[in-house]
Design a protein around this motif. Structure first.
Motif, PDB file in Angstrom:
ATOM      1  N   GLN A 154       0.828  -1.208   0.000  1.00 18.16           N
ATOM      2  CA  GLN A 154       0.000   0.000   0.000  1.00 18.16           C
ATOM      3  C   GLN A 154       0.865   1.262   0.000  1.00 18.16           C
ATOM      4  OE1 GLN A 154      -3.232  -0.285  -0.295  1.00 18.16           O
ATOM      5  NE2 GLN A 154      -3.663   1.923  -0.317  1.00 18.16           N
ATOM      6  N   ARG A 155       1.919   1.229   0.786  1.00 21.79           N
ATOM      7  CA  ARG A 155       2.811   2.393   0.829  1.00 21.79           C
ATOM      8  C   ARG A 155       3.484   2.603  -0.530  1.00 21.79           C
ATOM      9  NH1 ARG A 155       8.022   2.459   1.553  1.00 21.79           N
ATOM     10  NH2 ARG A 155       8.032   0.257   2.165  1.00 21.79           N
ATOM     11  N   ARG A 156       3.921   1.512  -1.122  1.00 16.21           N
ATOM     12  CA  ARG A 156       4.555   1.636  -2.434  1.00 16.21           C
ATOM     13  C   ARG A 156       3.555   2.108  -3.484  1.00 16.21           C
ATOM     14  NH1 ARG A 156       7.471  -4.000  -3.392  1.00 16.21           N
ATOM     15  NH2 ARG A 156       7.898  -2.992  -5.410  1.00 16.21           N
ATOM     16  N   LEU A 157       2.262   1.657  -3.363  1.00 18.00           N
ATOM     17  CA  LEU A 157       1.225   2.102  -4.292  1.00 18.00           C
ATOM     18  C   LEU A 157       0.990   3.605  -4.173  1.00 18.00           C
ATOM     19  CD1 LEU A 157      -0.960   1.392  -6.371  1.00 18.00           C
ATOM     20  CD2 LEU A 157      -2.497   0.909  -4.454  1.00 18.00           C
ATOM     21  N   GLU A 158       0.924   4.120  -2.928  1.00 15.39           N
ATOM     22  CA  GLU A 158       0.743   5.551  -2.732  1.00 15.39           C
ATOM     23  C   GLU A 158       1.900   6.337  -3.338  1.00 15.39           C
ATOM     24  OE1 GLU A 158      -1.837   7.069  -1.591  1.00 15.39           O
ATOM     25  OE2 GLU A 158      -2.959   5.238  -1.092  1.00 15.39           O
ATOM     26  N   GLN A 159       3.093   5.853  -3.111  1.00 19.49           N
ATOM     27  CA  GLN A 159       4.254   6.530  -3.689  1.00 19.49           C
ATOM     28  C   GLN A 159       4.186   6.540  -5.215  1.00 19.49           C
ATOM     29  OE1 GLN A 159       7.698   4.584  -2.135  1.00 19.49           O
ATOM     30  NE2 GLN A 159       7.510   5.500  -0.078  1.00 19.49           N
ATOM     31  N   MET A 160       3.769   5.401  -5.790  1.00 20.08           N
ATOM     32  CA  MET A 160       3.660   5.339  -7.256  1.00 20.08           C
ATOM     33  C   MET A 160       2.571   6.272  -7.760  1.00 20.08           C
ATOM     34  SD  MET A 160       4.125   1.242  -7.923  1.00 20.08           S
ATOM     35  CE  MET A 160       3.876   1.430  -9.680  1.00 20.08           C
ATOM     36  N   LYS A 161       1.444   6.369  -7.014  1.00 25.67           N
ATOM     37  CA  LYS A 161       0.379   7.300  -7.416  1.00 25.67           C
ATOM     38  C   LYS A 161       0.870   8.740  -7.402  1.00 25.67           C
ATOM     39  CE  LYS A 161      -3.783   4.705  -6.127  1.00 25.67           C
ATOM     40  NZ  LYS A 161      -4.968   4.671  -5.240  1.00 25.67           N
ATOM     41  N   LYS A 162       1.570   9.109  -6.319  1.00 23.58           N
ATOM     42  CA  LYS A 162       2.086  10.477  -6.229  1.00 23.58           C
ATOM     43  C   LYS A 162       3.065  10.769  -7.346  1.00 23.58           C
ATOM     44  CE  LYS A 162       1.602  10.891  -1.208  1.00 23.58           C
ATOM     45  NZ  LYS A 162       2.322  11.068   0.090  1.00 23.58           N
ATOM     46  N   SER A 163       3.941   9.810  -7.637  1.00 29.82           N
ATOM     47  CA  SER A 163       4.899  10.044  -8.729  1.00 29.82           C
ATOM     48  C   SER A 163       4.182  10.157 -10.066  1.00 29.82           C
ATOM     49  CB  SER A 163       5.924   8.919  -8.769  1.00 29.82           C
ATOM     50  OG  SER A 163       5.356   7.715  -9.145  1.00 29.82           O
ATOM     51  N   LEU A 164       3.112   9.343 -10.275  1.00 31.73           N
ATOM     52  CA  LEU A 164       2.350   9.436 -11.531  1.00 31.73           C
ATOM     53  C   LEU A 164       1.626  10.775 -11.642  1.00 31.73           C
ATOM     54  CD1 LEU A 164       0.838   5.831 -11.790  1.00 31.73           C
ATOM     55  CD2 LEU A 164       2.565   6.845 -13.259  1.00 31.73           C
ATOM     56  N   GLU A 165       1.041  11.243 -10.526  1.00 32.88           N
ATOM     57  CA  GLU A 165       0.378  12.546 -10.554  1.00 32.88           C
ATOM     58  C   GLU A 165       1.377  13.666 -10.852  1.00 32.88           C
ATOM     59  OE1 GLU A 165      -1.527  12.874  -6.830  1.00 32.88           O
ATOM     60  OE2 GLU A 165      -3.148  11.455  -7.308  1.00 32.88           O
ATOM     61  N   GLN A 166       2.558  13.556 -10.240  1.00 37.96           N
ATOM     62  CA  GLN A 166       3.578  14.557 -10.505  1.00 37.96           C
ATOM     63  C   GLN A 166       3.989  14.540 -11.974  1.00 37.96           C
ATOM     64  OE1 GLN A 166       4.634  16.813  -8.480  1.00 37.96           O
ATOM     65  NE2 GLN A 166       6.260  17.660  -9.797  1.00 37.96           N
ATOM     66  N   GLN A 167       4.158  13.350 -12.536  1.00 37.82           N
ATOM     67  CA  GLN A 167       4.500  13.242 -13.949  1.00 37.82           C
ATOM     68  C   GLN A 167       3.377  13.778 -14.836  1.00 37.82           C
ATOM     69  OE1 GLN A 167       5.543   9.195 -14.787  1.00 37.82           O
ATOM     70  NE2 GLN A 167       7.332   9.188 -13.400  1.00 37.82           N
ATOM     71  N   GLN A 168       2.105  13.521 -14.409  1.00 38.00           N
ATOM     72  CA  GLN A 168       0.977  14.032 -15.190  1.00 38.00           C
ATOM     73  C   GLN A 168       0.948  15.552 -15.181  1.00 38.00           C
ATOM     74  OE1 GLN A 168      -2.758  12.475 -13.925  1.00 38.00           O
ATOM     75  NE2 GLN A 168      -3.904  13.269 -15.665  1.00 38.00           N
ATOM     76  N   ARG A 169       1.190  16.181 -14.016  1.00 39.37           N
ATOM     77  CA  ARG A 169       1.230  17.646 -13.952  1.00 39.37           C
ATOM     78  C   ARG A 169       2.359  18.204 -14.811  1.00 39.37           C
ATOM     79  NH1 ARG A 169       0.006  16.598  -8.424  1.00 39.37           N
ATOM     80  NH2 ARG A 169       2.221  16.752  -7.886  1.00 39.37           N
ATOM     81  N   GLU A 185       1.171  18.024 -18.377  1.00 41.81           N
ATOM     82  CA  GLU A 185       0.189  19.071 -18.682  1.00 41.81           C
ATOM     83  C   GLU A 185       0.876  20.426 -18.869  1.00 41.81           C
ATOM     84  OE1 GLU A 185      -2.999  19.006 -19.270  1.00 41.81           O
ATOM     85  OE2 GLU A 185      -3.171  16.819 -19.045  1.00 41.81           O
ATOM     86  N   GLU A 186       1.824  20.727 -17.997  1.00 38.73           N
ATOM     87  CA  GLU A 186       2.554  21.985 -18.108  1.00 38.73           C
ATOM     88  C   GLU A 186       3.311  22.049 -19.431  1.00 38.73           C
ATOM     89  OE1 GLU A 186       3.741  25.730 -16.935  1.00 38.73           O
ATOM     90  OE2 GLU A 186       2.290  24.369 -15.993  1.00 38.73           O
ATOM     91  N   LYS A 187       3.958  20.942 -19.784  1.00 40.32           N
ATOM     92  CA  LYS A 187       4.672  20.904 -21.061  1.00 40.32           C
ATOM     93  C   LYS A 187       3.711  21.042 -22.240  1.00 40.32           C
ATOM     94  CE  LYS A 187       8.589  18.125 -19.481  1.00 40.32           C
ATOM     95  NZ  LYS A 187       9.311  16.850 -19.639  1.00 40.32           N
ATOM     96  N   ARG A 188       2.508  20.417 -22.107  1.00 41.93           N
ATOM     97  CA  ARG A 188       1.538  20.515 -23.200  1.00 41.93           C
ATOM     98  C   ARG A 188       1.047  21.954 -23.378  1.00 41.93           C
ATOM     99  NH1 ARG A 188      -3.797  20.437 -24.014  1.00 41.93           N
ATOM    100  NH2 ARG A 188      -4.235  20.325 -21.789  1.00 41.93           N
ATOM    101  N   ARG A 189       0.779  22.652 -22.256  1.00 45.94           N
ATOM    102  CA  ARG A 189       0.348  24.055 -22.350  1.00 45.94           C
ATOM    103  C   ARG A 189       1.438  24.915 -22.977  1.00 45.94           C
ATOM    104  NH1 ARG A 189      -2.006  22.848 -17.234  1.00 45.94           N
ATOM    105  NH2 ARG A 189      -0.149  23.683 -16.171  1.00 45.94           N
ATOM    106  N   ASN A 190       2.656  24.698 -22.545  1.00 52.22           N
ATOM    107  CA  ASN A 190       3.753  25.469 -23.147  1.00 52.22           C
ATOM    108  C   ASN A 190       3.860  25.194 -24.628  1.00 52.22           C
ATOM    109  OD1 ASN A 190       4.346  26.495 -20.621  1.00 52.22           O
ATOM    110  ND2 ASN A 190       5.893  24.902 -20.175  1.00 52.22           N
ATOM    111  N   PHE A 191       3.637  23.911 -24.983  1.00 51.46           N
ATOM    112  CA  PHE A 191       3.695  23.568 -26.397  1.00 51.46           C
ATOM    113  C   PHE A 191       2.575  24.245 -27.185  1.00 51.46           C
ATOM    114  CE2 PHE A 191       2.321  20.728 -29.834  1.00 51.46           C
ATOM    115  CZ  PHE A 191       3.463  20.733 -30.607  1.00 51.46           C
ATOM    116  N   GLU A 192       1.357  24.298 -26.622  1.00 52.24           N
ATOM    117  CA  GLU A 192       0.232  24.958 -27.303  1.00 52.24           C
ATOM    118  C   GLU A 192       0.513  26.432 -27.513  1.00 52.24           C
ATOM    119  OE1 GLU A 192      -2.408  23.685 -28.619  1.00 52.24           O
ATOM    120  OE2 GLU A 192      -2.060  21.606 -27.974  1.00 52.24           O
ATOM    121  N   VAL A 193       1.069  27.086 -26.475  1.00 54.87           N
ATOM    122  CA  VAL A 193       1.393  28.514 -26.602  1.00 54.87           C
ATOM    123  C   VAL A 193       2.433  28.732 -27.685  1.00 54.87           C
ATOM    124  CG1 VAL A 193       2.409  30.481 -25.395  1.00 54.87           C
ATOM    125  CG2 VAL A 193       0.758  29.034 -24.232  1.00 54.87           C
TER     126      VAL A 193
END
Length: 469
Positions: free
Chosen positions: A404-419, A422-430
């Motif tokens: 469970q602890r490793r799953l939470e860590q993986m979720k947080k890392s995935l959310e961080q990668q997703q953000r 998204e930031e890179k995608r917005r910069n790319f659109e601009v």
């Protein structure tokens, strides 16, 4: 020292004489004097011989003694093989904090005869400050081999029963010259009813001949006073033992005939010297130890009892050692074991050989005791099972929490990668939008330039036409 032929030629003569004797035996057996009266049962010894050679032989030898007394060297010298080598050193080279029984096996072959030799050594024996009960692991090992053999005999299929019982125990005595130590006496008293004990005086080259003879007398005196039963050599007539002694006496030519023993009984305890070094002495190669005053030869009756010990162990008394182990020591163990079973656990048999209880009542009591014992064992097994189940559940919980602890860590890392994506995608659109606007302005600028060039071309054409007109 060593004035005759070397050990190799001596063994070759022995082998040739044995072959000639067997050939004469075969000729005398196979050549019938009268075909009408010849039946053929005289060939039975040949059948036993062929069967024994085909099956091979087993022998278990235990060596016990303090470290540094030359046990490993003597074993290598006895069987002319490296039972202990640099890859597998002897017990004195392996540091042990407690007494531990270790076994090593080697397969020896000589003239088509196979011998499966098992060496049992006891590193750590007698090396501690407090040596109380240091013989307990040795006793347990001997009893365990008797128990294994008894269980193998009790099976349904007992055609092949491996014999791992200890047939002989070589007990090494330090060459102190003052008699036996209390540890020596106590050890032999504990084991003399379970194994054939043969006492040896280790490193006999450190004693003078007179000191060695007096030391032997002192040891035998203390053995008799303490009623220790060492291996008793059987009373034999003019056979192999006497012939071997005579041949060795002629070969070595002992000078001191008055103090030279004529039988194995007179040589006990054997004073032995072990060495794996081959030295040159009077133009021949011998095994021995080099000293400033000369060479102590291993295979010389004037120097030690190595040759009689080897002849006794291998050539003349090996089968008797196995017979005594089977018919005396093992039978005593088997009798005590079966007596304890028939008398019930924890009960001693009635001295009169009869029980005071009714047999049916005794059977019911034993049945009740057995059922109570089984219930106790069942409850203990259930407790052990429950404890193991609890431990397994706890391990599963811990692993689940870790997952469970490793799953939470993986979720947080995935959310961080997703953000970050998204930031890179917005910069790319601009950047894309700005690039498209700049590209559009460039296209309009090119169109204006092209239209300007077209207007200028039209005006020039009009001007030329007006000039021509």
């Amino acid at each position: 020292m060593g004035e005759d032929s070397d050990s190799g030629s001596y063994h070759q003569r022995e082998m040739s004489q044995h072959a000639q004797a067997m050939e004469r035996l075969n000729l005398s057996v196979n050549k019938p004097k009268d075909m009408e009266s010849y039946v053929g049962y005289a060939n039975l010894p040949n059948q036993v011989y062929r069967r024994s050679v085909k099956r091979g032989f087993e022998f278990t030898l235990m060596v016990v003694g303090e470290s540094g007394l030359g046990k490993s060297t003597l074993i290598n010298s006895l069987f002319l093989t490296d039972v202990y080598s640099s890859q597998y050193p002897g017990p004195s080279q392996r540091i042990k904090k407690t007494v531990k029984v270790e076994t090593s096996q080697v397969l020896l072959k000589e003239n088509g005869v196979q011998l499966r030799l098992t060496i049992v050594d006891t590193p750590g024996f007698g090396d501690q400050v407090d040596n109380s009960n240091c013989w307990t692991p040795i006793l347990d090992h001997i009893d365990s081999k008797f128990e294994d053999y008894l269980n193998a005999e009790s099976r349904v299929n007992r055609r092949t029963i491996p014999d791992k019982r200890v047939h002989c125990c070589l007990y090494f005595i330090a060459p102190s010259g003052h008699g036996l130590k209390p540890l020596d006496v106590e050890f032999m008293k504990r084991l003399h009813e379970k194994v054939n004990i043969i006492p040896l005086i280790a490193k006999a080259d450190t004693l003078t001949p007179l000191e060695c003879r007096e030391f032997k007398k002192q040891i035998m005196k203390e053995i008799n006073e303490n009623k220790i039963k060492i291996y008793e050599f059987p009373d034999i007539e003019e056979d192999e033992e006497t012939k071997e002694n005579k041949k060795l006496a002629r070969r070595n030519g002992p000078k001191d005939k008055e103090h030279t023993p004529n039988s194995l009984k007179e040589r006990v305890p054997f004073a032995v010297v072990g060495s794996n070094m081959i030295l040159e002495c009077n133009g021949k190669r011998v095994r021995g130890r080099q000293y400033p005053w000369g060479i102590a030869e291993v295979e010389n009756l004037e120097h030690c009892d190595f040759i009689p010990l080897r002849n006794m162990l291998i050539r003349t008394h090996m089968q008797d050692l196995k017979d005594v182990t089977n018919n005396v020591h093992y039978e005593n163990f088997r009798c005590k074991k079966l007596t304890a079973v028939t008398a019930g656990e924890g009960k001693r048999p009635n001295p009169k050989g009869m029980s005071d209880k009714n047999p049916l009542e005794q059977f019911e009591n034993e049945k009740d005791e057995h059922e109570a014992k089984m219930k106790k064992m069942e409850s203990e097994m259930e407790q052990v099972f429950e404890m193991k189940v609890k431990e397994k559940k706890q391990k599963l919980k811990d692993s689940e929490a870790d997952l469970q602890r490793r799953l939470e860590q993986m979720k947080k890392s995935l959310e961080q990668q997703q953000r970050e994506l998204e930031e890179k995608r917005r910069n790319f659109e601009v950047e894309k939008k700005s690039f498209e606007e700049s590209q559009k302005m460039q296209d309009e600028r090119r169109k204006l330039e092209n239209s300007k060039k077209g207007i200028q071309g039209t005006l020039w054409s009009v001007v030329r036409k007006g000039q021509e007109s």
